[in-house]
Design a protein around this motif. Sequence first.
Motif, short mmCIF file in Angstrom:
data_model
loop_
_atom_site.label_atom_id
_atom_site.label_comp_id
_atom_site.label_asym_id
_atom_site.label_seq_id
_atom_site.Cartn_x
_atom_site.Cartn_y
_atom_site.Cartn_z
N ASP A 109 4.34 -82.41 -21.17
CA ASP A 109 5.78 -82.21 -21.11
C ASP A 109 6.57 -83.17 -21.98
O ASP A 109 7.70 -82.86 -22.36
N PRO A 141 5.86 -85.05 -25.29
CA PRO A 141 5.05 -85.42 -26.45
C PRO A 141 5.30 -86.87 -26.87
O PRO A 141 6.43 -87.35 -26.87
N THR A 144 -4.12 -71.77 -19.39
CA THR A 144 -3.53 -70.47 -19.67
C THR A 144 -4.58 -69.37 -19.79
O THR A 144 -4.28 -68.21 -19.59
N ASN A 149 -4.80 -74.87 -25.16
CA ASN A 149 -3.92 -75.07 -26.31
C ASN A 149 -2.56 -75.52 -25.78
O ASN A 149 -1.95 -74.82 -24.97
N SER A 150 -2.08 -76.66 -26.25
CA SER A 150 -0.85 -77.23 -25.69
C SER A 150 0.37 -76.33 -25.94
O SER A 150 1.24 -76.24 -25.08
N GLU A 151 0.45 -75.69 -27.09
CA GLU A 151 1.59 -74.80 -27.35
C GLU A 151 1.58 -73.61 -26.40
O GLU A 151 2.61 -73.21 -25.87
N ALA A 152 0.40 -73.04 -26.18
CA ALA A 152 0.28 -71.92 -25.23
C ALA A 152 0.65 -72.38 -23.82
O ALA A 152 1.31 -71.67 -23.07
N ARG A 184 2.72 -74.85 -23.00
CA ARG A 184 4.18 -75.05 -22.91
C ARG A 184 4.91 -73.71 -22.79
O ARG A 184 5.86 -73.59 -22.01
N ARG A 185 4.46 -72.70 -23.54
CA ARG A 185 5.07 -71.36 -23.42
C ARG A 185 4.87 -70.80 -22.02
O ARG A 185 5.78 -70.21 -21.44
N GLU A 243 7.31 -72.43 -19.70
CA GLU A 243 8.67 -71.92 -19.94
C GLU A 243 8.84 -70.54 -19.32
O GLU A 243 9.87 -70.24 -18.73
N GLU A 284 -2.38 -83.38 -20.65
CA GLU A 284 -3.15 -82.56 -21.59
C GLU A 284 -4.58 -83.07 -21.58
O GLU A 284 -4.82 -84.25 -21.84
#
Length: 191
Positions: free
Chosen positions: A58, A60, A81, A111-114, A116-117, A120, A131
């Motif tokens: 959450d 970075p 995810t 995957n950190s981007e996945a 975070r999505r 959200e 992480e």
Amino acid sequence: MRRPWMLIPLILFLGLAGLFLKTLYDKKNLQDLAIDPSALPSALIGKPVPAFALPSLDEPGRTLTEQDFRGEVALVNVWATWCPTCRAEHAMFNKLASQGVTIHGVNYKDNSEAARRWLEELGNPYQLNVEDPQGSLGINLGVYGAPETFLIDADGVIHYKYIGAVDERVWADQLGPRYQALLEQASGGQP
């Protein structure tokens, strides 16, 4: 006349098969053989969360350690995810968080981007979210796979491990009473 000795292997096989079936269907033995995959033992019960230094999902740039898991009775949920069961239990964690239950997340081999999505889109019930892209914390926790949920006290000591999806029944029967007992213990017995 047929050779009767040729029937001996068949008779032995049928006798052993009958003994096996009798043992298998004996109610007492069925109870002894019942395996609850959510009750796999953990060598860490009664021990502190293992040492780690991993990035915050959450925030970075922030590094979280086992010290961040101290101070409150909490659930530590190992999630990802790629885990359909994690998606199924996520609404329950949002509900618990809205009721004041402290929940920390360990985003496991993801995957950190996945991730975070996902948070959200589905909501973020986690006060802290670690992480764990290589799974090192998961390995040290003895994780078999996601989801797994640990109950820790305010000193970061693990009291319980649940494997599988947390739902209303699991909360009511297993995690909730243990969580409440730890809260009462932390407050000196006051409900």
